[in-house]
Design a protein around this motif. Structure first.
Motif, mmCIF file in Angstrom:
data_model
loop_
_atom_site.group_PDB
_atom_site.id
_atom_site.type_symbol
_atom_site.label_atom_id
_atom_site.label_comp_id
_atom_site.label_asym_id
_atom_site.label_seq_id
_atom_site.Cartn_x
_atom_site.Cartn_y
_atom_site.Cartn_z
ATOM 1 N N ALA A 142 55.490 51.364 -15.875
ATOM 2 C CA ALA A 142 54.093 51.697 -16.112
ATOM 3 C C ALA A 142 53.175 50.480 -16.067
ATOM 4 O O ALA A 142 51.963 50.612 -16.266
ATOM 5 N N SER A 143 53.737 49.288 -15.802
ATOM 6 C CA SER A 143 52.944 48.062 -15.917
ATOM 7 C C SER A 143 52.188 47.689 -14.656
ATOM 8 O O SER A 143 51.409 46.749 -14.672
ATOM 9 N N GLY A 144 52.392 48.382 -13.572
ATOM 10 C CA GLY A 144 51.749 47.999 -12.320
ATOM 11 C C GLY A 144 50.447 48.726 -12.082
ATOM 12 O O GLY A 144 50.205 49.816 -12.603
ATOM 13 N N GLY A 145 49.609 48.128 -11.292
ATOM 14 C CA GLY A 145 48.381 48.769 -10.880
ATOM 15 C C GLY A 145 48.601 49.668 -9.682
ATOM 16 O O GLY A 145 49.747 49.933 -9.280
ATOM 17 N N PRO A 146 47.509 50.139 -9.094
ATOM 18 C CA PRO A 146 47.630 51.042 -7.936
ATOM 19 C C PRO A 146 48.440 50.447 -6.790
ATOM 20 O O PRO A 146 49.247 51.145 -6.168
ATOM 21 N N ALA A 147 48.260 49.149 -6.508
ATOM 22 C CA ALA A 147 48.995 48.530 -5.403
ATOM 23 C C ALA A 147 50.498 48.539 -5.662
ATOM 24 O O ALA A 147 51.309 48.812 -4.774
ATOM 25 N N GLY A 148 50.899 48.269 -6.913
ATOM 26 C CA GLY A 148 52.315 48.273 -7.241
ATOM 27 C C GLY A 148 52.924 49.653 -7.144
ATOM 28 O O GLY A 148 54.058 49.817 -6.678
ATOM 29 N N LEU A 149 52.191 50.667 -7.573
ATOM 30 C CA LEU A 149 52.700 52.031 -7.482
ATOM 31 C C LEU A 149 52.831 52.481 -6.037
ATOM 32 O O LEU A 149 53.781 53.183 -5.680
ATOM 33 N N LEU A 150 51.881 52.081 -5.192
ATOM 34 C CA LEU A 150 51.983 52.438 -3.774
ATOM 35 C C LEU A 150 53.185 51.761 -3.132
ATOM 36 O O LEU A 150 53.886 52.365 -2.308
ATOM 37 N N ALA A 151 53.438 50.503 -3.516
ATOM 38 C CA ALA A 151 54.613 49.805 -2.986
ATOM 39 C C ALA A 151 55.900 50.497 -3.436
ATOM 40 O O ALA A 151 56.852 50.642 -2.665
ATOM 41 N N ALA A 152 55.926 50.954 -4.696
ATOM 42 C CA ALA A 152 57.100 51.665 -5.193
ATOM 43 C C ALA A 152 57.284 53.001 -4.467
ATOM 44 O O ALA A 152 58.406 53.384 -4.133
ATOM 45 N N ARG A 153 56.184 53.702 -4.223
ATOM 46 C CA ARG A 153 56.266 54.969 -3.484
ATOM 47 C C ARG A 153 56.852 54.756 -2.093
ATOM 48 O O ARG A 153 57.737 55.507 -1.644
ATOM 49 N N ASP A 154 56.382 53.720 -1.396
ATOM 50 C CA ASP A 154 56.876 53.461 -0.039
ATOM 51 C C ASP A 154 58.341 53.023 -0.057
ATOM 52 O O ASP A 154 59.114 53.351 0.855
ATOM 53 N N ALA A 155 58.744 52.269 -1.098
ATOM 54 C CA ALA A 155 60.150 51.863 -1.200
ATOM 55 C C ALA A 155 61.053 53.074 -1.398
ATOM 56 O O ALA A 155 62.147 53.157 -0.822
ATOM 57 N N LEU A 156 60.589 54.041 -2.198
ATOM 58 C CA LEU A 156 61.375 55.263 -2.386
ATOM 59 C C LEU A 156 61.476 56.056 -1.092
ATOM 60 O O LEU A 156 62.534 56.620 -0.783
ATOM 61 N N GLU A 157 60.409 56.086 -0.323
ATOM 62 C CA GLU A 157 60.461 56.809 0.956
ATOM 63 C C GLU A 157 61.507 56.202 1.879
ATOM 64 O O GLU A 157 62.282 56.925 2.515
ATOM 65 N N ARG A 158 61.569 54.868 1.930
ATOM 66 C CA ARG A 158 62.560 54.224 2.804
ATOM 67 C C ARG A 158 63.974 54.526 2.335
ATOM 68 O O ARG A 158 64.871 54.792 3.140
ATOM 69 N N ALA A 159 64.185 54.476 1.019
ATOM 70 C CA ALA A 159 65.528 54.735 0.499
ATOM 71 C C ALA A 159 65.967 56.176 0.714
ATOM 72 O O ALA A 159 67.163 56.460 0.833
ATOM 73 N N LEU A 160 64.993 57.106 0.795
ATOM 74 C CA LEU A 160 65.315 58.528 0.925
ATOM 75 C C LEU A 160 65.312 59.013 2.375
ATOM 76 O O LEU A 160 65.495 60.213 2.616
ATOM 77 N N ARG A 161 65.124 58.126 3.332
ATOM 78 C CA ARG A 161 65.108 58.553 4.735
ATOM 79 C C ARG A 161 66.384 59.255 5.186
ATOM 80 O O ARG A 161 66.326 60.143 6.039
ATOM 81 N N PRO A 162 67.569 58.878 4.664
ATOM 82 C CA PRO A 162 68.764 59.604 5.116
ATOM 83 C C PRO A 162 68.719 61.107 4.846
ATOM 84 O O PRO A 162 69.446 61.866 5.494
ATOM 85 N N LEU A 163 67.869 61.549 3.903
ATOM 86 C CA LEU A 163 67.765 62.989 3.659
ATOM 87 C C LEU A 163 67.219 63.726 4.865
ATOM 88 O O LEU A 163 67.487 64.922 5.048
ATOM 89 N N SER A 164 66.441 63.023 5.697
ATOM 90 C CA SER A 164 65.818 63.649 6.873
ATOM 91 C C SER A 164 66.562 63.349 8.161
ATOM 92 O O SER A 164 66.104 63.740 9.235
ATOM 93 N N ALA A 165 67.688 62.644 8.077
ATOM 94 C CA ALA A 165 68.424 62.301 9.298
ATOM 95 C C ALA A 165 68.951 63.561 9.986
ATOM 96 O O ALA A 165 69.384 64.497 9.312
ATOM 97 N N PRO A 166 68.916 63.598 11.312
ATOM 98 C CA PRO A 166 69.402 64.789 12.044
ATOM 99 C C PRO A 166 70.919 64.790 12.190
ATOM 100 O O PRO A 166 71.463 64.872 13.294
ATOM 101 N N TRP A 167 71.617 64.692 11.048
ATOM 102 C CA TRP A 167 73.055 64.512 11.080
ATOM 103 C C TRP A 167 73.835 65.656 10.438
ATOM 104 O O TRP A 167 75.062 65.589 10.348
ATOM 105 N N TYR A 168 73.152 66.682 9.976
ATOM 106 C CA TYR A 168 73.841 67.657 9.131
ATOM 107 C C TYR A 168 74.233 68.934 9.868
ATOM 108 O O TYR A 168 74.660 69.898 9.255
ATOM 109 N N GLY A 169 74.096 68.939 11.180
ATOM 110 C CA GLY A 169 74.441 70.119 11.962
ATOM 111 C C GLY A 169 75.923 70.191 12.281
ATOM 112 O O GLY A 169 76.716 69.297 11.954
ATOM 113 N N PRO A 170 76.328 71.247 12.972
ATOM 114 C CA PRO A 170 77.753 71.445 13.301
ATOM 115 C C PRO A 170 78.304 70.439 14.298
ATOM 116 O O PRO A 170 79.525 70.335 14.459
ATOM 117 N N ASP A 171 77.427 69.698 14.987
ATOM 118 C CA ASP A 171 77.908 68.700 15.937
ATOM 119 C C ASP A 171 77.964 67.304 15.320
ATOM 120 O O ASP A 171 78.228 66.332 16.022
#
Length: 550
Positions: A142-171
């Motif tokens: 809770a100690s960061g300002g808007p810039a810190g929270l935006l940086a944290a949001r973008d870091a979470l997006e990068r870490a969660l990219r494998p959720l959107s990978a096109p790898w979960y199909g039958p092939d």
């Protein structure tokens, strides 16, 4: 068998590169059908045919979800971020909430699409801010300002990219009989989802403590981003350990980390890293042939050269504590006046530290000459093995009488295994997995103790027969426990058992030389006690017993 091998590209590992170990495994288990996935790998890091998912740079192109999908996304995202904000000192409840939010985001990616855009949206930023400002949240989050929270949001997006990978199909992952992840970071996410959605068994192998590396990296980030990133990796590791069918740490040091992070003990089995010994094994075979000639190590090649040589190999960095070794060498020279120290490095990890070590060596050991007409030589020689025309690592070991490891901080000591394959006796500091690797085939002293290090080295440099005995034991232990063949054999059996729905039991076979090669045992029918150990032995920690250490 179809195996999905999930890696983090060219990062980490027992020999510095996860990809090197993966390449060996794929080659040696050629009768299996491997599909390699690299999360976070840059172009050019992976062999042809690898499916890559970069985590740096802009997110994949996609539209933000519509209203109904946005509500589903926010429900899952709020649950995940609330767990992250409250993760400090939390119990299993926050781990459950994290997993629930994670699987909810995965369902959004599968059903609605556009997850990367949603994770970088203004609504996601507001949800993250609300979680960090809520009562009970980590003050650092809770100690960061808007810039810190935006940086944290973008870091979470990068870490969660494998959720959107096109790898979960039958092939792709849907066709795999088994997912094998080489870390518990973002590379494990596809295997975690495959286990959750499809029931595919997940095997997790760690040959480096990636969670510790994430912790250290998080400390360099501003408070909101660092706190949330650290919490994300801890909760992801805990969830991965719980979901894994089997976890194979490379040594007891890593195993202890895994247990502290919630890995069930009954699903842990140590599988030591394998090494392609190559020419190192040839050096050991040559030494063994000399020993077999019956001269007790008195012939050249086992350490009877006029100037006995002490060898250190590795990367020059402060954690390797070359400063302590150089100070110890002053005492070694007092007991073995003609001794020489060779520091063979593969290109400095810290050039400034290398320069300081060179300066210290020049200060402690002025150049020496046999007479007034001969140019002086320094008894400490630095050899850059990466330089053009430099000797090969095997040749450096062949010219050495004793190998030393002086580290204050160490993981899996690859340099010791290399020396053991060469049939060289070793003196090591008690750090990381050193005791587990050496067993009873070398001398182990406390770290940051130059006096103990000097006593042990001097004792072995003065005793060629003892060096020969320990070197032979070390080579036998390395061949039995640390070869690429034993590593591939272990994973072949594990793959078979997991595909059949069985959790492999921990191997209970005795470990060669788990007790010291110099143990003094009473003769049959006697009750006599062993004599008082020499000075070096009183510094040594008792040898480990067994390949699995709790």
């Amino acid at each position: 068998m179809r195996v999905a091998l999930l890696t983090e590209g060219d990062r980490g590992g027992a020999e510095g590169r996860t990809s090197a170990w993966c390449d060996r495994l794929v080659r040696r288990l050629a009768d299996h059908d491997f599909a390699v996935y690299a999360v976070g790998a840059a172009a050019g890091e992976c062999p042809e045919g690898t499916r890559r998912l970069p985590l740096d740079g802009p997110p994949p192109v996609g539209r933000a979800p519509r209203r109904a999908a946005r509500r589903r996304f926010l429900d899952a995202y709020e649950e995940l971020t609330d767990a992250l904000a409250r993760a400090r000192g939390s119990d299993g409840h926050q781990e459950d909430r994290f997993s629930s939010g994670l699987y909810g985001l995965a369902r959004c990616a599968e059903r609605d699409g556009g997850l990367p855009a949603a994770l970088r949206s203004e609504a996601a930023a507001r949800a993250l801010e609300a979680a960090c400002r809520a009562p009970g949240a980590d003050p650092l989050a809770a100690s960061g300002g808007p810039a810190g929270l935006l940086a944290a949001r973008d870091a979470l997006e990068r870490a969660l990219r494998p959720l959107s990978a096109p790898w979960y199909g039958p092939d792709a992952l849907g066709a795999a009989d088994l997912c094998h992840a080489t870390s518990v970071g973002p590379a494990a996410l596809p295997g975690l989802l495959a286990a959750h959605r499809l029931g595919t068994p997940l095997l997790v192998t760690e040959y480096a403590v990636r969670l510790r590396a994430h912790y250290l990296a998080s400390r360099e980030l501003p408070p909101p981003e660092g706190a949330l990133t650290s919490a994300f990796h801890r909760l992801l590791a805990a969830g991965t350990y719980r979901a894994a069918a089997l976890i194979t740490p490379g040594d007891a040091h890593i195993r202890r980390w895994q247990e502290r992070c919630g890995a069930p003990r009954e699903r842990l089995r140590t599988v030591h890293p394998g090494m392609d010994a190559g020419r190192l094994a040839q050096v050991g075979e040559a030494a063994e042939a000399v020993r077999g000639s019956g001269d007790g190590g008195a012939r050249e090649g086992l350490g009877t050269r006029p100037a006995p040589t002490l060898l250190w190999t590795g990367r020059v960095e402060p954690g390797k504590d070359l400063v302590a070794l150089l100070h110890a060498f002053t005492s070694i020279r007092a007991h073995v006046p003609r001794a020489r120290l060779r520091i063979a490095h593969g290109g400095p990890a810290d050039p400034d530290h290398l320069a300081r070590c060179r300066a210290l060596a020049a200060q402690l050991f002025p150049d020496e000459a046999a007479d007034t007409s001969t140019p002086g030589e320094n008894p400490v020689v630095f050899t850059d093995l990466s330089a053009p025309g430099a000797p090969a690592l095997a040749d450096v070991h062949a010219a050495a009488d004793l190998v030393v490891l002086s580290s204050a901080v160490e993981g899996f000591p690859v340099t010791l295994v290399e020396a053991m394959f060469c049939g060289r006796a070793t003196v090591s500091t008690d750090t990381g997995a050193v005791r587990e690797v050496v067993g009873g085939t070398g001398l182990v002293v406390p770290p940051r103790n130059p006096r103990a290090l000097a006593e042990a080295c001097a004792a072995l440099l003065r005793d060629p027969e003892r060096r020969s005995r320990l070197g032979a034991a070390a080579r036998a232990r390395a061949v039995e426990l640390f070869s690429a063949e034993q590593n591939a054999t272990a994973f072949r059996a594990i793959y078979r058992d997991l595909a059949a729905g069985r959790v492999p039991a921990t191997a209970a076979a005795p470990v060669p030389f788990a007790t010291t090669a110099e143990a003094v045992l009473p003769a049959a029918g006697t009750t006599g006690r062993a004599p008082r150990p020499p000075a070096w032995a009183r510094h040594r920690v008792p040898a480990t017993v067994g390949g699995d250490l709790a």
